[in-house]
Motif scaffolding. Structure first.
Motif, short mmCIF file in Angstrom:
data_model
loop_
_atom_site.label_atom_id
_atom_site.label_comp_id
_atom_site.label_asym_id
_atom_site.label_seq_id
_atom_site.Cartn_x
_atom_site.Cartn_y
_atom_site.Cartn_z
N TYR A 325 -2.19 -2.17 -2.33
CA TYR A 325 -1.26 -2.42 -1.21
C TYR A 325 0.19 -2.24 -1.67
O TYR A 325 1.02 -1.68 -0.96
CB TYR A 325 -1.45 -3.84 -0.65
N GLY A 329 2.75 0.50 -0.32
CA GLY A 329 4.02 0.00 0.25
C GLY A 329 5.22 0.61 -0.44
O GLY A 329 6.18 1.07 0.21
N GLN A 353 7.97 0.52 8.85
CA GLN A 353 6.94 -0.30 9.51
C GLN A 353 5.61 -0.20 8.75
O GLN A 353 4.93 -1.21 8.55
CB GLN A 353 6.72 0.19 10.97
N LYS A 354 5.29 1.03 8.34
CA LYS A 354 4.05 1.22 7.57
C LYS A 354 4.15 0.46 6.23
O LYS A 354 3.19 -0.20 5.82
CB LYS A 354 3.82 2.71 7.30
N ARG A 356 5.87 -2.11 5.62
CA ARG A 356 5.81 -3.56 5.89
C ARG A 356 4.36 -4.06 5.93
O ARG A 356 4.01 -5.09 5.34
CB ARG A 356 6.52 -3.85 7.23
N THR A 357 3.48 -3.32 6.61
CA THR A 357 2.06 -3.71 6.72
C THR A 357 1.44 -3.92 5.35
O THR A 357 0.75 -4.91 5.11
CB THR A 357 1.27 -2.60 7.48
N TYR A 358 1.69 -2.96 4.46
CA TYR A 358 1.10 -3.02 3.12
C TYR A 358 1.70 -4.15 2.27
O TYR A 358 0.98 -4.90 1.61
CB TYR A 358 1.30 -1.69 2.39
N GLU A 360 3.39 -6.88 3.15
CA GLU A 360 3.08 -8.24 3.64
C GLU A 360 1.65 -8.64 3.25
O GLU A 360 1.39 -9.79 2.90
CB GLU A 360 3.27 -8.32 5.16
N ARG A 361 0.74 -7.66 3.30
CA ARG A 361 -0.64 -7.95 2.89
C ARG A 361 -0.67 -8.24 1.38
O ARG A 361 -1.39 -9.14 0.93
CB ARG A 361 -1.53 -6.74 3.24
#
Length: 400
Positions: A325, A329, A353-354, A356-358, A360-361
């Motif tokens: 991740y 990111g 945005q992409k 951010r997803t990684y 944050e995970r």
């Protein structure tokens, strides 16, 4: 004149002492031989001869003293061997010690036996007899080494393996090509290398490496010990070369793989790191470690899309593995940073945005790894105008 007088006195003293020494020597020799004949007090016979050799340098050229010493120890060995055979009480370590002592003493006698006489003639009297006597006992040098390895007395074990291997070099065993006729030579070399490694002694570890590497079953370990010895000596190029040899022979070995990746990454040779990852994946295409190493190498080489593709593959294999991740990111952040803030505004926003997803995970899976996710989220939230989230990260970074 004074000096000459001293010289004469010294000479007279020497002439008087020499017969005394010879007399004492005869007495001790006959006493030792009497002990040997009776088969009792053999340790006393040994001590008498050892003392003669240590007290007077001239005695060291005296074959008779060496021969008597060899007999005293040889007889002790025979008695110990008999006790073992009859299942009587016999200390195993002491038994092996006698075997090794015999080899060392007989080899010393052989080197005295090789010396030319005053007319320059060499008459080797005892070699054939002593070599024949020692040959059946030689396997006990190897067994002694293994015994001490099992008892974790590696310094002792080493002495046995070294004596076993050294027979190849000894004139006493001329005519025996142990290197080619004795398959145990490579095993003894391996164990010697192992002892050197366990004792953290690079010189001993490297001493028999070429011979040890002929033992193909243990070659991965031997190469590992050799690599560590090179590292202890700060011999960086030979360390790297050994890792490369080890990896080329054993591409799925985690020892060689991880250290080779570390070496190339620290030298910023990311192209080589990628090559290593690809070679490892050719040997095992499902290894998560090899896949992760490839995604990291691609990230370092700024091949971001390829790095993301591999990270996604890893996540599909195991979605609770944190590291991919962060790689994905980071790759998205780097893509976004290379975009033009005005010309590519929309694409830039979707890329963050992409990212951010990684990231944050990653934070969920590795909450303690703040130094990785906090600066990344700081940049993401800043570029996405996420005030509340940005403030939280800002506080986190400032309170470290």
């Amino acid at each position: 004149m004074q000096q000459q007088h001293h010289h004469v006195v010294a000479l007279l003293l020497l002439l008087l002492i020499t017969p005394c020494l010879a007399g004492a020597q005869k007495k001790e020799l006959s006493q030792a031989q009497a002990y040997i004949k009776s088969g009792k007090d053999l340790d006393k016979a040994e001590k008498l001869m050892t003392d003669l050799l240590s007290k007077n340098a001239e005695n060291r050229a005296n074959k008779k003293i060496h021969l008597t010493l060899c007999e005293a120890v040889g007889k002790q060995y025979e008695q110990a061997n008999e006790r073992l055979y009859l299942k009587q009480k016999q200390d195993t370590a002491a038994f092996f010690a006698l075997v090794r002592k015999m080899f060392l003493l007989f080899e010393t006698l052989d080197s005295v036996d090789m010396q030319p006489d005053k007319n320059g003639r060499v008459n080797i009297e005892y070699r054939a007899y002593h070599a024949a006597r020692l040959m059946p006992l030689r396997s006990n040098l190897y067994n002694g080494g293994i015994y001490f390895v099992r008892h974790n007395d590696l310094r002792q074990a080493l002495g046995y393996f070294e004596t076993y291997i050294d027979c190849q070099r000894q004139p006493l065993f001329t005519g025996n090509d142990f290197l080619h006729s004795d398959p145990r030579m490579v095993e003894a070399a391996y164990w010697s290398t192992y002892c050197g490694y366990r004792l953290s002694d690079p010189v001993i570890t490297l001493r028999h490496r070429t011979l040890a590497l002929r033992d193909s079953a243990k070659a991965p370990y031997t190469l590992m010990y050799v690599a560590e010895a090179r590292r202890w000596l700060s011999d960086n190029e030979l360390y790297l070369a050994t890792l490369e040899t080890g990896f080329s022979r054993f591409p799925t070995s985690l020892y060689f793989f991880t250290r080779l990746m570390d070496e190339y990454n620290s030298r910023q040779r990311y192209d080589k790191a990628l090559e290593i990852a690809d070679t490892a994946l050719a040997a095992d295409s499902t290894s998560m470690l090899f896949l992760y190493a490839k995604s990291t190498a691609l990230l370092s080489l700024q091949r971001y899309e390829e790095s993301i593709a591999i990270s996604d593959r890893l996540i599909s294999l195991c979605d609770t593995l944190a590291a991919p991740y962060m790689n994905a990111g980071t790759a998205y952040i780097n893509i976004a940073m290379n975009l033009h803030p005005r010309k590519d505004k929309k694409r830039m926003r979707s890329t963050y945005q992409k990212a951010r997803t990684y990231v944050e995970r990653y934070r969920q899976l590795a909450p303690d790894d703040k130094q990785k996710w906090a600066p990344a989220l700081y940049r993401i939230y800043l570029n996405l105008n996420m005030g509340r989230q940005f403030d939280e990260i800002d506080r986190l970074l400032n309170n470290q």
